[in-house]
Design an enzyme around this catalytic site. Sequence first.
Site, short mmCIF file in Angstrom:
data_model
loop_
_atom_site.label_atom_id
_atom_site.label_comp_id
_atom_site.label_asym_id
_atom_site.label_seq_id
_atom_site.Cartn_x
_atom_site.Cartn_y
_atom_site.Cartn_z
N ASP A 34 0.03 1.98 35.51
CA ASP A 34 -0.14 0.68 34.85
C ASP A 34 0.46 0.66 33.44
O ASP A 34 0.35 -0.32 32.71
CB ASP A 34 -1.62 0.28 34.80
CG ASP A 34 -2.46 1.29 34.02
OD1 ASP A 34 -1.89 2.26 33.47
OD2 ASP A 34 -3.69 1.11 33.95
N GLY A 35 1.06 1.78 33.01
CA GLY A 35 1.72 1.83 31.71
C GLY A 35 0.89 2.46 30.62
O GLY A 35 1.39 2.74 29.53
N ARG A 91 7.39 -0.62 6.18
CA ARG A 91 8.14 -1.61 5.39
C ARG A 91 7.39 -2.92 5.19
O ARG A 91 7.73 -3.69 4.31
CB ARG A 91 9.53 -1.85 6.02
CG ARG A 91 10.45 -0.66 5.76
CD ARG A 91 11.82 -0.87 6.34
NE ARG A 91 11.78 -0.90 7.79
CZ ARG A 91 12.81 -1.22 8.56
NH1 ARG A 91 13.95 -1.53 8.01
NH2 ARG A 91 12.71 -1.21 9.87
N LYS A 185 21.35 -4.67 -4.36
CA LYS A 185 21.26 -5.31 -3.04
C LYS A 185 20.32 -6.51 -3.08
O LYS A 185 19.28 -6.47 -3.72
CB LYS A 185 20.74 -4.27 -2.04
CG LYS A 185 20.44 -4.81 -0.66
CD LYS A 185 20.03 -3.69 0.29
CE LYS A 185 18.55 -3.65 0.52
NZ LYS A 185 18.12 -2.64 1.49
N ARG A 187 18.35 -8.81 -0.20
CA ARG A 187 18.12 -8.99 1.25
C ARG A 187 17.97 -10.47 1.54
O ARG A 187 17.13 -11.15 0.97
CB ARG A 187 16.87 -8.22 1.70
CG ARG A 187 16.64 -8.36 3.20
CD ARG A 187 15.65 -7.35 3.75
NE ARG A 187 16.18 -6.00 3.91
CZ ARG A 187 17.02 -5.64 4.87
NH1 ARG A 187 17.46 -6.51 5.74
NH2 ARG A 187 17.43 -4.38 4.95
C1 R5P Z 1 14.97 -0.98 2.30
O1 R5P Z 1 14.44 -1.13 1.21
C2 R5P Z 1 15.18 0.37 2.90
O2 R5P Z 1 15.23 1.37 1.92
C3 R5P Z 1 16.43 0.40 3.75
O3 R5P Z 1 17.53 0.12 2.92
C4 R5P Z 1 16.35 -0.61 4.84
O4 R5P Z 1 15.15 -0.50 5.53
C5 R5P Z 1 17.51 -0.46 5.80
O5 R5P Z 1 17.42 -1.44 6.77
P1 R5P Z 1 18.73 -1.97 7.49
O6 R5P Z 1 19.45 -0.78 8.06
O7 R5P Z 1 18.22 -2.90 8.55
O8 R5P Z 1 19.56 -2.67 6.46
#
Ligand code: R5P
Length: 282
Positions: A34-35, A91, A185, A187
């Site tokens: 069943d997993g 994260r 960077k 995001r």
């Molecule tokens: C972010 O703060 C982490 O240090 C990595 O840079 C990040 O988790 C990398 O994720 P991805 O490869 O999706 O850009």
Amino acid sequence: MIVIGGSSSPKLSASLANELGATLARTEIKRFPDGEGYVRILDSLDGQEVVLVSNTHPDVKIIETLLFCDAIEEFQYEKFTMVIPYFGYSRQDKKFNPGEPISARAMVSALEMYPDKVLTVDIHADSTVELFEACEAANVSGVTEMAGKLKEIGVDFVVSPDEGRMKTAELVSKGVGVPSDYLVKERIDGNTVKIEPKSIDVAGKRVAIVDDIISTGGTIITAASELKRLGAGTVIAACTHGLFANDALNRLRPCCDRVLSSDTIENATTAFSVAPAIARTL
Ligand code: R5P
């Protein structure tokens, strides 16, 4: 001392047992029709110092880790240390939007009741380690091992893809004996990042970009492209945790001359072991 290796890091568990001169416990790990998962420890842990090596990624390994913890509790062990080489959910260490969980805290709550001590490896945020209250907890740094590998390969410069990993890049660069710098960077979303153009003298150099995690590869691809634009001769991407989601490895190949990771998540890029670092801390 006896080491129990979960199915997420068998090679790391064996290397750790070897480093420690400890026994590697015999185990049975399987899945019911069943997993649902099943684990069994085939050696006695009575009177022993027990070290469980188990990731909390992907999700099935969280259950496996909990099952091992419960199985360990059935023995009269001396001390139980849980090594979490890759701490999944690290994260989401804060609420980014209303209504979200602090997933790293949820992991801590689920795990902290079992061991006497937890060791994480290059965890995304050190603040997560401080959330453990029911047991001792510490983070192990794999920078010495990463620097050793990069020195062996030969690099002239170490770069962090963002300010968050600047300290790591500095430590790795000191270990290699070369200078370091960082990129800036932003995001945009889970798949997209933007790197601000910056002037770093990397022309013709062998440059290593170092990060804790490579997941979608978005961070490294963008950073590597910027370094190539600045004239870098060779770009090597090095991380502790190689997740390589969404076919990241194939997408990294055109912009990185080499990609390497540690054995916290075993994969085709695993090029160095963090076992010596864990053994030193234990
Ligand atoms: C972010 O703060 C982490 O240090 C990595 O840079 C990040 O988790 C990398 O994720 P991805 O490869 O999706 O850009």
